[in-house]
Motif scaffolding. Structure first.
Motif, PDB file in Angstrom:
ATOM      1  N   GLU A 245     -35.331 -39.956  21.500  1.00 57.94           N
ATOM      2  CA  GLU A 245     -36.646 -39.878  20.710  1.00 57.94           C
ATOM      3  C   GLU A 245     -37.692 -40.127  21.801  1.00 57.94           C
ATOM      4  O   GLU A 245     -38.885 -39.626  21.624  1.00 57.94           O
ATOM      5  CB  GLU A 245     -36.524 -41.063  19.670  1.00 57.94           C
ATOM      6  CG  GLU A 245     -35.521 -40.781  18.772  1.00 57.94           C
ATOM      7  CD  GLU A 245     -35.951 -41.435  17.318  1.00 57.94           C
ATOM      8  OE1 GLU A 245     -36.861 -42.340  17.423  1.00 57.94           O
ATOM      9  OE2 GLU A 245     -35.309 -41.415  16.435  1.00 57.94           O
ATOM     10  N   ALA A 246     -37.797 -40.931  22.799  1.00 63.66           N
ATOM     11  CA  ALA A 246     -38.611 -41.113  23.758  1.00 63.66           C
ATOM     12  C   ALA A 246     -38.918 -39.719  24.587  1.00 63.66           C
ATOM     13  O   ALA A 246     -39.984 -39.708  24.580  1.00 63.66           O
ATOM     14  CB  ALA A 246     -38.253 -42.217  24.635  1.00 63.66           C
TER      15      ALA A 246
ATOM     16  N   PHE B 227     -33.599 -28.949  20.535  1.00 65.56           N
ATOM     17  CA  PHE B 227     -33.004 -29.260  21.775  1.00 65.56           C
ATOM     18  C   PHE B 227     -32.351 -30.477  21.992  1.00 65.56           C
ATOM     19  O   PHE B 227     -31.337 -30.889  22.692  1.00 65.56           O
ATOM     20  CB  PHE B 227     -33.818 -28.669  22.914  1.00 65.56           C
ATOM     21  CG  PHE B 227     -34.064 -27.306  22.943  1.00 65.56           C
ATOM     22  CD1 PHE B 227     -33.274 -26.327  23.339  1.00 65.56           C
ATOM     23  CD2 PHE B 227     -35.380 -26.992  22.327  1.00 65.56           C
ATOM     24  CE1 PHE B 227     -33.661 -25.141  23.462  1.00 65.56           C
ATOM     25  CE2 PHE B 227     -35.761 -25.710  22.239  1.00 65.56           C
ATOM     26  CZ  PHE B 227     -35.080 -24.684  22.627  1.00 65.56           C
ATOM     27  N   LEU B 228     -32.786 -31.781  21.327  1.00 64.64           N
ATOM     28  CA  LEU B 228     -32.701 -32.863  21.359  1.00 64.64           C
ATOM     29  C   LEU B 228     -32.061 -33.488  20.264  1.00 64.64           C
ATOM     30  O   LEU B 228     -31.610 -34.801  20.349  1.00 64.64           O
ATOM     31  CB  LEU B 228     -33.934 -33.599  21.501  1.00 64.64           C
ATOM     32  CG  LEU B 228     -34.917 -33.258  22.993  1.00 64.64           C
ATOM     33  CD1 LEU B 228     -36.293 -33.929  22.894  1.00 64.64           C
ATOM     34  CD2 LEU B 228     -34.259 -33.509  24.071  1.00 64.64           C
ATOM     35  N   GLY B 229     -31.953 -32.860  19.014  1.00 66.46           N
ATOM     36  CA  GLY B 229     -31.032 -33.463  17.882  1.00 66.46           C
ATOM     37  C   GLY B 229     -32.061 -34.589  17.035  1.00 66.46           C
ATOM     38  O   GLY B 229     -31.490 -35.480  16.707  1.00 66.46           O
ATOM     39  N   THR B 230     -33.390 -34.508  17.325  1.00 68.29           N
ATOM     40  CA  THR B 230     -34.285 -35.746  16.701  1.00 68.29           C
ATOM     41  C   THR B 230     -34.658 -35.294  15.491  1.00 68.29           C
ATOM     42  O   THR B 230     -34.320 -34.181  14.686  1.00 68.29           O
ATOM     43  CB  THR B 230     -35.418 -35.911  17.867  1.00 68.29           C
ATOM     44  OG1 THR B 230     -35.968 -34.676  18.487  1.00 68.29           O
ATOM     45  CG2 THR B 230     -34.707 -36.469  19.140  1.00 68.29           C
ATOM     46  N   THR B 231     -35.795 -35.991  15.110  1.00 71.95           N
ATOM     47  CA  THR B 231     -36.677 -35.545  13.842  1.00 71.95           C
ATOM     48  C   THR B 231     -38.142 -35.539  14.320  1.00 71.95           C
ATOM     49  O   THR B 231     -38.389 -36.119  15.385  1.00 71.95           O
ATOM     50  CB  THR B 231     -36.299 -36.666  12.743  1.00 71.95           C
ATOM     51  OG1 THR B 231     -37.177 -38.045  13.058  1.00 71.95           O
ATOM     52  CG2 THR B 231     -34.992 -37.154  12.723  1.00 71.95           C
ATOM     53  N   PRO B 232     -38.840 -34.823  13.424  1.00 72.03           N
ATOM     54  CA  PRO B 232     -40.140 -34.720  13.591  1.00 72.03           C
ATOM     55  C   PRO B 232     -41.101 -36.276  13.609  1.00 72.03           C
ATOM     56  O   PRO B 232     -42.182 -36.338  14.101  1.00 72.03           O
ATOM     57  CB  PRO B 232     -41.066 -33.846  12.557  1.00 72.03           C
ATOM     58  CG  PRO B 232     -39.993 -34.012  11.294  1.00 72.03           C
ATOM     59  CD  PRO B 232     -38.587 -34.153  12.053  1.00 72.03           C
ATOM     60  N   TYR B 233     -40.358 -37.317  13.215  1.00 73.48           N
ATOM     61  CA  TYR B 233     -40.870 -38.742  13.242  1.00 73.48           C
ATOM     62  C   TYR B 233     -40.236 -39.412  14.624  1.00 73.48           C
ATOM     63  O   TYR B 233     -40.455 -40.616  14.800  1.00 73.48           O
ATOM     64  CB  TYR B 233     -40.616 -39.457  12.074  1.00 73.48           C
ATOM     65  CG  TYR B 233     -41.042 -38.573  10.728  1.00 73.48           C
ATOM     66  CD1 TYR B 233     -42.256 -38.805  10.260  1.00 73.48           C
ATOM     67  CD2 TYR B 233     -40.134 -37.696  10.155  1.00 73.48           C
ATOM     68  CE1 TYR B 233     -42.750 -38.097   9.307  1.00 73.48           C
ATOM     69  CE2 TYR B 233     -40.449 -37.057   9.172  1.00 73.48           C
ATOM     70  CZ  TYR B 233     -41.799 -37.295   8.659  1.00 73.48           C
ATOM     71  OH  TYR B 233     -42.468 -36.425   7.483  1.00 73.48           O
TER      72      TYR B 233
END
Length: 440
Positions: A374-375, A178-184
């Motif tokens: 990311e936050a 949903f956020l287009g981030t990564t697991p890191y």
């Protein structure tokens, strides 16, 4: 007003019935029905306008939707955990940790064993099953009250590891979609929060145990207690950690290209690595696969039952009012995101279920406001692992009752303290650090 009474009254009754021992597969749909009636939702689709919300459709959509989205991850994780257990790899790793830490630190040994297995990708439920026999042995030898074992298992599995950056657990992977981030995402803040939760949570758990011991509580054995002495030939502990590293490595290299599907491949790779490295130590690999599959069904069904409850709640006018209130909380948008995901995780009794319901609604809203993805990822991940540990949570019920054979009355106070409270403080710390610009 009646809708709000139904919403929070249904949740309160669900918690009460769970504390009293009612099965979640019965309690969750009953309380969902109560919420629907008090919010004026039709019970059957035939009684509603075409496409309109109703109890049956919304409950079953939530129930089956969660299973449809996450079944393969649950079953891959459960089978991985069972082959680690059947080959003796999980036991070997646990004993090696104990040998390095020492028997006097029995509680810490249980916590670290759970943490290593969880961060290595073993399903949370399977970690509890795998480490419980070792925990019984350690608590017996240290003469510590057994009612604290569920808290030790939950603390090591679901706080500073489950929702931390890089964790292969699905609670850290759902926000990616949903956020287009990564697991890191937000790893700098994640490290600080994880260290805080581990140090503070362990200190608090030890304090509670020592207080109980000072009042005369001791370990009380049972005829049904498992033993770890029966198995003497175990694989090398360091080699047994290789499959855990395989899971982490595969998820690291493929998370950008495959997203959440990388976790299925990673866990499958862990199963294959376990077989190749420790195949001569297996007792019954066919049985391990079968028990893993059944364990996954139990775990995901318990969770889906409460997610179905959340699916009905989500369709009520009271829920919309509550979400509008939360997203309108003044100050950092991270506060609203954390409160919303934590509250929905509490309502559904599932961190993964809470995210699956909340993020489709909240992610576009907060991203449109310019919130750092990311936050937001790290904040909602940590938040999801707090109120999901209310008494009716699927993991809580399974760990306290099915695995440890304790009652909520005896075991939950400590478990709730080191999960709900400690994770909640972790969320506050994360928001503060992100607001100061760290990791952004």
């Amino acid at each position: 007003m009646l809708g709000m009474i139904g919403l929070f009254g249904g949740l309160a009754l669900l918690i009460y019935l769970t504390m009293k021992g009612m099965n979640l597969l019965i309690a969750a749909p009953l309380m969902a029905l109560l919420v629907a009636i008090l919010n004026g939702l039709p019970i059957f689709p035939q009684l509603a306008e075409e496409g309109a919300a109703n109890f049956l459709t919304n409950y079953m959509s939530g129930f089956t939707g969660f299973i449809g989205s996450w079944y393969l991850m649950f079953i891959a994780g459960a089978i991985f955990g069972k082959v680690m257990e059947d080959s003796g790899a999980a036991d070997s790793v646990s004993r090696w940790i104990v040998s390095k830490i020492g028997m006097k630190r029995a509680v810490l040994a249980v916590v670290i064993a759970c943490a290593v297995l969880t961060y290595g990708g073993v399903s949370l439920f399977v970690v509890a099953f795998s480490v419980y026999p070792m925990a019984i042995s350690l608590f017996r030898q240290a003469d510590l009250p057994r009612r604290f074992i569920p808290a030790a298992l939950a603390f090591g599995s679901t706080t500073f590891t489950m929702t931390s950056a890089g964790s292969p657990e699905i609670q850290n992977w759902i926000p990616i979609e949903f956020l287009g981030t990564t697991p890191y995402a937000g790893w700098e803040v994640s490290i600080i929060v994880a260290v805080f939760m581990m140090v503070f949570g362990y200190w608090w758990l030890k304090k509670m145990i020592l207080k109980a011991v000072s009042k005369g509580e001791r370990f009380v054995g049972r005829d049904t207690d498992p033993t770890t002495e029966a198995r003497t030939e175990l694989p090398d502990p360091l080699l047994s950690m290789v499959p855990l590293l395989v899971v982490l490595a595969i998820s690291f290299f493929f998370h950008n290209s495959l997203g959440t599907s990388a976790l299925i491949i990673a866990l499958t790779g862990g199963v294959i690595a376990t077989y190749l490295i420790n195949r001569k130590y297996f007792q019954d690999i066919g049985k391990a696969f079968g028990e893993g599959a059944m364990g996954a069904v139990v775990a995901i069904t318990n969770t889906a039952a409460v997610v179905g409850f959340g699916g009905v709640v989500k369709a009520t006018p009271a829920f919309t009012t509550a979400v509008d209130f939360v997203t309108g909380i003044p100050g950092s948008p991270l506060i609203g995101g954390a409160v919303a995901v934590g509250a929905i995780a509490g309502i559904t009794g599932s961190s993964s279920g809470g995210q699956a319901i909340a993020l489709p609604l909240l992610a576009p809203h907060y991203l449109d406001l310019g919130v750092n993805a990311e936050a937001l990822h790290r904040t909602v991940a940590i938040s999801s692992g707090s109120l999901d540990h209310l008494p009716q949570g699927g993991y809580v019920v399974t760990t306290i009752r099915s695995i440890c054979g304790e009652t909520h009355k005896d075991a939950y106070p400590a478990l709730g303290a080191v999960t709900v409270v400690v994770a909640g403080l972790g969320v506050v710390l994360a928001i503060i650090l992100f607001s100061l610009g760290l990791g952004i």
